[in-house]
Write a protein that holds these residues in place. Structure first.
Motif, mmCIF file in Angstrom:
data_model
loop_
_atom_site.group_PDB
_atom_site.id
_atom_site.type_symbol
_atom_site.label_atom_id
_atom_site.label_comp_id
_atom_site.label_asym_id
_atom_site.label_seq_id
_atom_site.Cartn_x
_atom_site.Cartn_y
_atom_site.Cartn_z
ATOM 1 N N THR A 97 0.847 -1.183 0.000
ATOM 2 C CA THR A 97 0.000 0.000 0.000
ATOM 3 C C THR A 97 0.886 1.237 0.000
ATOM 4 O O THR A 97 2.101 1.152 0.212
ATOM 5 C CB THR A 97 -0.913 0.029 1.236
ATOM 6 N N ALA A 98 0.284 2.391 -0.219
ATOM 7 C CA ALA A 98 1.056 3.629 -0.266
ATOM 8 C C ALA A 98 1.810 3.868 1.041
ATOM 9 O O ALA A 98 2.940 4.376 1.040
ATOM 10 C CB ALA A 98 0.121 4.800 -0.557
ATOM 11 N N GLU A 99 1.202 3.464 2.160
ATOM 12 C CA GLU A 99 1.822 3.688 3.463
ATOM 13 C C GLU A 99 3.094 2.872 3.645
ATOM 14 O O GLU A 99 3.925 3.198 4.496
ATOM 15 C CB GLU A 99 0.849 3.349 4.586
ATOM 16 N N GLU A 100 3.265 1.816 2.852
ATOM 17 C CA GLU A 100 4.402 0.923 3.016
ATOM 18 C C GLU A 100 5.622 1.308 2.169
ATOM 19 O O GLU A 100 6.667 0.685 2.284
ATOM 20 C CB GLU A 100 3.978 -0.508 2.691
ATOM 21 N N PHE A 101 5.490 2.321 1.333
ATOM 22 C CA PHE A 101 6.636 2.785 0.563
ATOM 23 C C PHE A 101 7.529 3.647 1.452
ATOM 24 O O PHE A 101 7.042 4.419 2.288
ATOM 25 C CB PHE A 101 6.183 3.602 -0.648
ATOM 26 N N SER A 102 8.835 3.545 1.244
ATOM 27 C CA SER A 102 9.777 4.334 2.033
ATOM 28 C C SER A 102 9.887 5.744 1.465
ATOM 29 O O SER A 102 9.506 6.010 0.317
ATOM 30 C CB SER A 102 11.154 3.668 2.035
ATOM 31 N N ASP A 103 10.428 6.644 2.272
ATOM 32 C CA ASP A 103 10.576 8.034 1.850
ATOM 33 C C ASP A 103 11.493 8.192 0.643
ATOM 34 O O ASP A 103 11.412 9.183 -0.087
ATOM 35 C CB ASP A 103 11.127 8.876 3.007
ATOM 36 N N SER A 104 12.391 7.235 0.430
ATOM 37 C CA SER A 104 13.352 7.342 -0.668
ATOM 38 C C SER A 104 12.754 6.955 -2.021
ATOM 39 O O SER A 104 13.374 7.191 -3.059
ATOM 40 C CB SER A 104 14.564 6.450 -0.389
ATOM 41 N N GLU A 105 11.561 6.374 -2.030
ATOM 42 C CA GLU A 105 10.945 5.915 -3.276
ATOM 43 C C GLU A 105 10.102 7.044 -3.867
ATOM 44 O O GLU A 105 8.905 7.143 -3.612
ATOM 45 C CB GLU A 105 10.105 4.673 -3.020
ATOM 46 N N LYS A 106 10.741 7.885 -4.659
ATOM 47 C CA LYS A 106 10.076 9.063 -5.189
ATOM 48 C C LYS A 106 9.514 8.809 -6.584
ATOM 49 O O LYS A 106 10.044 8.018 -7.369
ATOM 50 C CB LYS A 106 11.054 10.241 -5.241
ATOM 51 N N PHE A 107 8.442 9.537 -6.908
ATOM 52 C CA PHE A 107 7.749 9.364 -8.178
ATOM 53 C C PHE A 107 7.503 10.722 -8.832
ATOM 54 O O PHE A 107 7.365 11.741 -8.160
ATOM 55 C CB PHE A 107 6.419 8.654 -7.956
ATOM 56 N N ASP A 108 7.432 10.700 -10.159
ATOM 57 C CA ASP A 108 7.127 11.916 -10.911
ATOM 58 C C ASP A 108 5.635 12.217 -10.900
ATOM 59 O O ASP A 108 5.234 13.375 -11.071
ATOM 60 C CB ASP A 108 7.607 11.765 -12.358
ATOM 61 N N ALA A 109 4.826 11.200 -10.720
ATOM 62 C CA ALA A 109 3.377 11.384 -10.683
ATOM 63 C C ALA A 109 2.739 10.246 -9.905
ATOM 64 O O ALA A 109 3.285 9.147 -9.831
ATOM 65 C CB ALA A 109 2.800 11.445 -12.094
ATOM 66 N N VAL A 110 1.591 10.539 -9.340
ATOM 67 C CA VAL A 110 0.769 9.528 -8.658
ATOM 68 C C VAL A 110 -0.610 9.543 -9.307
ATOM 69 O O VAL A 110 -1.179 10.615 -9.552
ATOM 70 C CB VAL A 110 0.653 9.822 -7.151
ATOM 71 N N VAL A 111 -1.128 8.354 -9.578
ATOM 72 C CA VAL A 111 -2.435 8.211 -10.212
ATOM 73 C C VAL A 111 -3.395 7.536 -9.241
ATOM 74 O O VAL A 111 -3.095 6.481 -8.683
ATOM 75 C CB VAL A 111 -2.332 7.375 -11.498
ATOM 76 N N CYS A 112 -4.557 8.157 -9.046
ATOM 77 C CA CYS A 112 -5.634 7.575 -8.243
ATOM 78 C C CYS A 112 -6.882 7.501 -9.112
ATOM 79 O O CYS A 112 -7.369 8.535 -9.579
ATOM 80 C CB CYS A 112 -5.921 8.430 -7.008
ATOM 81 N N SER A 113 -7.373 6.298 -9.335
ATOM 82 C CA SER A 113 -8.571 6.109 -10.150
ATOM 83 C C SER A 113 -9.575 5.263 -9.378
ATOM 84 O O SER A 113 -9.375 4.050 -9.194
ATOM 85 C CB SER A 113 -8.229 5.413 -11.473
ATOM 86 N N LEU A 114 -10.625 5.899 -8.896
ATOM 87 C CA LEU A 114 -11.708 5.213 -8.184
ATOM 88 C C LEU A 114 -11.176 4.413 -7.009
ATOM 89 O O LEU A 114 -11.579 3.273 -6.769
ATOM 90 C CB LEU A 114 -12.493 4.306 -9.145
ATOM 91 N N VAL A 115 -10.279 5.025 -6.238
ATOM 92 C CA VAL A 115 -9.672 4.319 -5.112
ATOM 93 C C VAL A 115 -9.772 5.083 -3.795
ATOM 94 O O VAL A 115 -9.888 4.473 -2.735
ATOM 95 C CB VAL A 115 -8.193 3.985 -5.423
ATOM 96 N N LEU A 116 -9.744 6.410 -3.822
ATOM 97 C CA LEU A 116 -9.769 7.172 -2.574
ATOM 98 C C LEU A 116 -11.099 7.031 -1.850
ATOM 99 O O LEU A 116 -11.184 7.278 -0.643
ATOM 100 C CB LEU A 116 -9.470 8.650 -2.852
ATOM 101 N N CYS A 117 -12.115 6.580 -2.558
ATOM 102 C CA CYS A 117 -13.407 6.314 -1.920
ATOM 103 C C CYS A 117 -13.366 5.067 -1.052
ATOM 104 O O CYS A 117 -14.222 4.878 -0.190
ATOM 105 C CB CYS A 117 -14.487 6.152 -2.986
ATOM 106 N N SER A 118 -12.351 4.213 -1.250
ATOM 107 C CA SER A 118 -12.352 2.910 -0.590
ATOM 108 C C SER A 118 -11.286 2.743 0.484
ATOM 109 O O SER A 118 -11.338 1.779 1.243
ATOM 110 C CB SER A 118 -12.180 1.800 -1.635
ATOM 111 N N VAL A 119 -10.313 3.642 0.558
ATOM 112 C CA VAL A 119 -9.279 3.497 1.581
ATOM 113 C C VAL A 119 -9.843 3.870 2.953
ATOM 114 O O VAL A 119 -10.769 4.682 3.061
ATOM 115 C CB VAL A 119 -8.033 4.346 1.250
ATOM 116 N N ALA A 120 -9.271 3.286 3.996
ATOM 117 C CA ALA A 120 -9.795 3.497 5.340
ATOM 118 C C ALA A 120 -9.596 4.937 5.811
ATOM 119 O O ALA A 120 -10.457 5.502 6.487
ATOM 120 C CB ALA A 120 -9.132 2.527 6.316
#
Length: 215
Positions: A97-120
């Motif tokens: 999950t997103a919470e399990e990525f370390s601070d060093s794992e950086k990305f140029d973009a993040v995509v959320c598609s029909l998912v923020l409605c379902s996270v706790a």
């Protein structure tokens, strides 16, 4: 040294995992077009959160180097890996999950598609996503959002009763756009789209499509 967030509980939605592949395979043309628009112009290293069965994978442009696609539901992740193998872009499916990525794992973009409605905890997830973006990195989102009026009343009713139980913890009446701003993003562009006619009694007819940058 900054510690990593605690790992969340594993995701297990056996009923939703059975029905979602059928639903995803029969999405209306308008939703498919919005998915493609949400991914247009992306480049570099991309994190997709909650990839499901990999419905987005065929829409990533060739300018993307790598997509790290998270899907913690094991049955959906298995299908996503099959979809990744046949995708035109390089896609790596992980059950993190997103919470399990370390601070060093950086990305140029993040995509959320029909998912923020379902996270706790959408607020915590959005803050974590902001931390995983490189300076100037972009959040692309296509999300179910709270509607106004009678439809909003219906959303609150289904959220409090059966909908999260059958739809993989989906909550239809979340103020996701406000949560994005509160998590430290500035919205570059955003609009709302109706994916079904107004008379169709679906609590997920209204979607928000937007692009935001970390402050």
């Amino acid at each position: 040294m900054r510690s990593r967030p605690a790992s969340p509980a594993k995701v297990n939605h056996p009923f939703f995992a059975r029905i979602w592949p059928f639903v995803a395979a029969h999405e209306v043309a308008r939703v498919r077009a919005l998915r493609q628009e949400n991914l247009a112009g992306l480049s570099g290293r991309v994190l997709e959160v909650g990839a499901g069965v990999g419905t987005n994978f065929g829409y990533y442009p060739q300018s993307v180097d790598t997509v790290i696609a998270t899907e913690p539901e094991p049955r959906l992740a298995a299908r996503a890996r099959v979809a990744a193998a046949g995708a035109p872009s390089r896609i790596v499916v992980t059950d993190k999950t997103a919470e399990e990525f370390s601070d060093s794992e950086k990305f140029d973009a993040v995509v959320c598609s029909l998912v923020l409605c379902s996270v706790a905890d959408p607020d915590a997830v959005l803050r974590r996503l902001r931390a995983l973006l490189r300076p100037g990195g972009q959040l692309r989102y296509l999300e179910h959002v709270a509607s106004a009026g009678v439809r909003g009343v219906a959303q609150r009713f289904v959220d409090a009763t059966f909908w999260p139980k059958v739809a993989g913890n989906c909550h239809t009446h979340r103020d996701t756009e406000r949560a994005i701003v509160d998590a430290g993003f500035d919205v570059d562009s955003a609009r709302r789209e109706w994916t079904y006619p107004a008379w169709v009694p679906s609590p997920v007819s209204e979607l928000a499509l937007g692009r935001a940058r970390a402050r």
